[in-house]
Design an enzyme around this catalytic site. Structure first.
Site, PDB file in Angstrom:
ATOM      1  N   HIS A 306       0.854  -1.177   0.000  1.00  0.00           N
ATOM      2  CA  HIS A 306       0.000   0.000   0.000  1.00  0.00           C
ATOM      3  C   HIS A 306       0.889   1.226   0.000  1.00  0.00           C
ATOM      4  O   HIS A 306       1.943   1.215   0.628  1.00  0.00           O
ATOM      5  CB  HIS A 306      -0.913  -0.002   1.240  1.00  0.00           C
ATOM      6  CG  HIS A 306      -2.055   0.949   1.118  1.00  0.00           C
ATOM      7  ND1 HIS A 306      -1.939   2.283   1.408  1.00  0.00           N
ATOM      8  CD2 HIS A 306      -3.324   0.749   0.705  1.00  0.00           C
ATOM      9  CE1 HIS A 306      -3.103   2.866   1.189  1.00  0.00           C
ATOM     10  NE2 HIS A 306      -3.958   1.956   0.755  1.00  0.00           N
ATOM     11  N   ASP A 364      -8.034  -5.449   0.168  1.00  0.00           N
ATOM     12  CA  ASP A 364      -8.507  -6.197  -0.995  1.00  0.00           C
ATOM     13  C   ASP A 364      -8.176  -7.671  -0.925  1.00  0.00           C
ATOM     14  O   ASP A 364      -8.767  -8.483  -1.624  1.00  0.00           O
ATOM     15  CB  ASP A 364      -7.908  -5.616  -2.274  1.00  0.00           C
ATOM     16  CG  ASP A 364      -8.405  -4.221  -2.495  1.00  0.00           C
ATOM     17  OD1 ASP A 364      -9.595  -3.987  -2.248  1.00  0.00           O
ATOM     18  OD2 ASP A 364      -7.614  -3.356  -2.904  1.00  0.00           O
TER      19      ASP A 364
HETATM   20  N1  ACO Z   1       4.245  -7.680  -4.718  1.00  0.00           N
HETATM   21  C1  ACO Z   1       5.592  -7.697  -4.871  1.00  0.00           C
HETATM   22  N2  ACO Z   1       6.365  -6.587  -4.760  1.00  0.00           N
HETATM   23  C2  ACO Z   1       5.761  -5.426  -4.480  1.00  0.00           C
HETATM   24  C3  ACO Z   1       4.362  -5.343  -4.303  1.00  0.00           C
HETATM   25  C4  ACO Z   1       3.599  -6.519  -4.414  1.00  0.00           C
HETATM   26  N3  ACO Z   1       2.265  -6.502  -4.261  1.00  0.00           N
HETATM   27  N4  ACO Z   1       4.015  -4.060  -4.028  1.00  0.00           N
HETATM   28  C5  ACO Z   1       5.155  -3.356  -4.035  1.00  0.00           C
HETATM   29  N5  ACO Z   1       6.214  -4.182  -4.300  1.00  0.00           N
HETATM   30  C6  ACO Z   1       7.631  -3.790  -4.349  1.00  0.00           C
HETATM   31  C7  ACO Z   1       7.934  -3.015  -5.617  1.00  0.00           C
HETATM   32  O1  ACO Z   1       8.379  -3.869  -6.652  1.00  0.00           O
HETATM   33  C8  ACO Z   1       9.008  -2.062  -5.141  1.00  0.00           C
HETATM   34  O2  ACO Z   1      10.217  -2.776  -5.116  1.00  0.00           O
HETATM   35  P1  ACO Z   1      11.619  -2.008  -5.386  1.00  0.00           P
HETATM   36  O3  ACO Z   1      11.762  -0.995  -4.302  1.00  0.00           O
HETATM   37  O4  ACO Z   1      12.639  -3.101  -5.330  1.00  0.00           O
HETATM   38  O5  ACO Z   1      11.484  -1.392  -6.757  1.00  0.00           O
HETATM   39  C9  ACO Z   1       8.609  -1.733  -3.691  1.00  0.00           C
HETATM   40  O6  ACO Z   1       7.842  -2.871  -3.267  1.00  0.00           O
HETATM   41  C10 ACO Z   1       7.785  -0.486  -3.557  1.00  0.00           C
HETATM   42  O7  ACO Z   1       6.661  -0.566  -4.453  1.00  0.00           O
HETATM   43  P2  ACO Z   1       6.057   0.673  -5.228  1.00  0.00           P
HETATM   44  O8  ACO Z   1       5.338   0.196  -6.450  1.00  0.00           O
HETATM   45  O9  ACO Z   1       7.099   1.730  -5.420  1.00  0.00           O
HETATM   46  O10 ACO Z   1       5.009   1.205  -4.171  1.00  0.00           O
HETATM   47  P3  ACO Z   1       3.777   2.161  -4.472  1.00  0.00           P
HETATM   48  O11 ACO Z   1       3.502   2.857  -3.202  1.00  0.00           O
HETATM   49  O12 ACO Z   1       4.012   2.977  -5.692  1.00  0.00           O
HETATM   50  O13 ACO Z   1       2.616   1.131  -4.838  1.00  0.00           O
HETATM   51  C11 ACO Z   1       0.792  -0.345  -4.662  1.00  0.00           C
HETATM   52  C12 ACO Z   1       1.636   0.732  -3.959  1.00  0.00           C
HETATM   53  C13 ACO Z   1       0.292   0.169  -6.021  1.00  0.00           C
HETATM   54  C14 ACO Z   1      -0.451  -0.629  -3.806  1.00  0.00           C
HETATM   55  C15 ACO Z   1       1.644  -1.631  -4.828  1.00  0.00           C
HETATM   56  O14 ACO Z   1       2.036  -2.127  -3.571  1.00  0.00           O
HETATM   57  C16 ACO Z   1       0.918  -2.722  -5.620  1.00  0.00           C
HETATM   58  O15 ACO Z   1       0.964  -2.705  -6.853  1.00  0.00           O
HETATM   59  N6  ACO Z   1       0.236  -3.676  -4.913  1.00  0.00           N
HETATM   60  C17 ACO Z   1      -0.561  -4.676  -5.573  1.00  0.00           C
HETATM   61  C18 ACO Z   1      -1.899  -4.085  -5.995  1.00  0.00           C
HETATM   62  C19 ACO Z   1      -2.818  -3.848  -4.832  1.00  0.00           C
HETATM   63  O16 ACO Z   1      -3.010  -4.702  -3.968  1.00  0.00           O
HETATM   64  N7  ACO Z   1      -3.436  -2.645  -4.790  1.00  0.00           N
HETATM   65  C20 ACO Z   1      -4.435  -2.300  -3.768  1.00  0.00           C
HETATM   66  C21 ACO Z   1      -4.102  -1.018  -3.108  1.00  0.00           C
HETATM   67  S1  ACO Z   1      -5.189  -0.745  -1.783  1.00  0.00           S
HETATM   68  C22 ACO Z   1      -6.569  -0.080  -2.455  1.00  0.00           C
HETATM   69  O17 ACO Z   1      -6.621   0.547  -3.469  1.00  0.00           O
HETATM   70  C23 ACO Z   1      -7.811  -0.293  -1.669  1.00  0.00           C
END
Ligand code: ACO
Length: 429
Positions: A306, A364
């Site tokens: 998140h 979720d």
């Molecule tokens: N699985 C594996 N790795 C992940 C995940 C995941 N679900 N989420 C983040 N990471 C990793 C990224 O690859 C990144 O790694 P790095 O630093 O080596 O490049 C690091 O964690 C940070 O991730 P970001 O994408 O920079 O974080 P951001 O804050 O931009 O994204 C998000 C947050 C979009 C929710 C992301 O965690 C994601 O895509 N999760 C899966 C989708 C999801 O569950 N979304 C629901 C959000 S809650 C809602 O809307 C109610």
């Protein structure tokens, strides 16, 4: 004592910037005059360090896993309150008295029907359309049907539009569902509470009597409370930005709904369930964990991570309990998806990759299993999220419109395109 100004050195010049302090949470540096004083913008794609507005509605402490609506912890609201009480709280700022609650429930209930012509409007969609496509279109169309509540400068019209949106959203979402399964639309029944009414509009058919299961209705109500608001997330910021130009509230909520649809936001509950189905059984989990950790693989564990919560999402904890209540009520003892979910959560929470990156299950992760058990197809999950979030969008929109300092939202950019060049006639390119 904390500083009230900060200094920034730019090209040998010192610029003073006020520090504004909120009631709780991080303070902000007011950079509003930075461009005038330095000729420079700030740069923050994804808005990770940017507060876009002042707000009194919702507070999140992502490190501690805290979520407050108007100061009240989400756990207490979900345990003791109901969704319409939460709606009143978000809109008005205080919990309602018994008389206010009765009046609010009455007013919302009396707005649940939609214009009869909306039914014909629905006939224009393909039967196999995604419910969110139908939602974006039909919510946008509301301004064509309810023109008498689109004057945003009139407080009475703003109030009527708010009531209409909260009341009609379940009707529209249920119609979107009924349309895709080819069943007749079910009119709202005003003797039922908000969530029971929605269940009936989705699952009743004219050929049979429908009895609402109170456990499912209470669980759904709790899901709505958990999703009601979440401060300046992508869809809420979309609603505020659309509203900042003076667009009518129905158009703004349609814009927010479109933003919510994406898999990184509200679409994640649908994506999380599809992922659990794809994993299929507990033995396959290590393969998917490895894929999620592989930098060269775009796969991510849906329902994990998140932008703000770097701790367990407090809503996910409540959701997990609700999931078990629903599965127990329905007598679903051995749900393979739940087995996969529990084991996936256990492995991910003990894996160094997820620990170091502070990736915890979000709401979720569990909501999909619950909604599926209730009988909703995955394609409806985000529509239910939109239904619940509508009150948050409306409350945030109202707060913005009623703020005397409100002006159009207009970000700037770092231009990296071509410098000026001469137009070449087509024959000389
Ligand atoms: N699985 C594996 N790795 C992940 C995940 C995941 N679900 N989420 C983040 N990471 C990793 C990224 O690859 C990144 O790694 P790095 O630093 O080596 O490049 C690091 O964690 C940070 O991730 P970001 O994408 O920079 O974080 P951001 O804050 O931009 O994204 C998000 C947050 C979009 C929710 C992301 O965690 C994601 O895509 N999760 C899966 C989708 C999801 O569950 N979304 C629901 C959000 S809650 C809602 O809307 C109610």
């Amino acid at each position: 004592m904390s500083a009230t100004t900060s200094q920034l050195q730019v090209d040998g010049k010192t610029v003073d910037m006020a520090i504004k302090t909120g009631s709780i949470g991080p303070s902000v540096i007011d950079i509003g005059k930075l461009y005038a004083q330095t000729g420079m913008f700030t740069y923050d794609p994804g808005f990770t360090s940017t507060a876009s507005c002042e707000s009194q509605i919702t507070y999140i402490d992502g490190d501690e896993g805290v979520l407050l609506y108007r100061g009240y912890p989400i756990e207490q609201l979900a345990e003791h309150g109901d969704f319409l009480e939460t709606c009143f709280l978000l809109l008005e700022g205080e919990l309602p008295t018994a008389a206010q609650k009765a009046d609010f429930d009455y007013r919302v209930t009396r707005h649940t029907m939609v214009h009869e012509q909306m039914a014909r409007f629905f006939q224009g969609f393909r039967r196999d359309a995604h419910p969110m496509a139908v939602m974006v279109g039909s919510i946008g169309a509301m301004s064509a049907f309810y023109h008498d509540s689109t004057d945003i400068s009139d407080p009475h019209q703003r109030m009527v539009a708010s009531m209409r949106m909260i009341a009609k959203m379940p009707t529209l979402a249920a119609m979107a569902y009924k349309y895709t399964v080819g069943q007749p639309f079910v009119y709202p029944l005003n003797s039922l509470d908000y969530s029971s009414n929605f269940l009936r509009m989705c699952f009743a058919v004219p050929a049979e009597e429908y009895k609402v299961n109170p456990v499912l209705s209470r669980a759904l109500d709790r899901i709505f409370i958990l999703h009601a608001d979440h401060e300046q997330n992508a869809s809420t910021s979309t609603v505020r930005l659309a509203g900042s130009s003076g667009a009518n509230p129905f158009a703004c909520i349609a814009a927010g709904t479109a933003c919510l649809w994406g898999p990184a936001h509200g679409g994640a509950n649908e994506a999380a369930l599809k992922m659990l189905e794809e994993i299929g059984s507990v033995e396959n989990i290590p393969k998917f964990i490895a894929k999620a950790k592989d930098k060269n693989d775009p796969f991510r564990l849906m329902g994990f991570g998140h932008r703000v919560y770097k701790n367990y999402d407090p809503r996910a904890k409540i959701m997990q309990k609700t999931t078990h209540e629903v599965l127990n009520e329905l007598g679903i003892k051995d749900d393979p998806l739940l087995d996969v979910a529990i084991e996936l959560e256990r492995i991910a929470l003990s894996d160094s990759y997820f620990i170091e990156k502070k990736l915890y299950p979000n709401i979720d992760f569990y909501s999909g299993i619950t909604l599926k058990a209730m009988g909703f197809p995955t394609s409806m999950f985000t529509a239910l999220f939109a239904l619940a979030r509508t009150v948050g969008w409306i409350a945030q929109w109202k707060e913005m419109i009623e703020d005397p300092s409100q002006r159009i939202g207009r970000p700037r950019q770092l231009y990296t395109g071509s410098p000026p060049r001469e137009y070449a006639p087509i024959g000389r390119r």
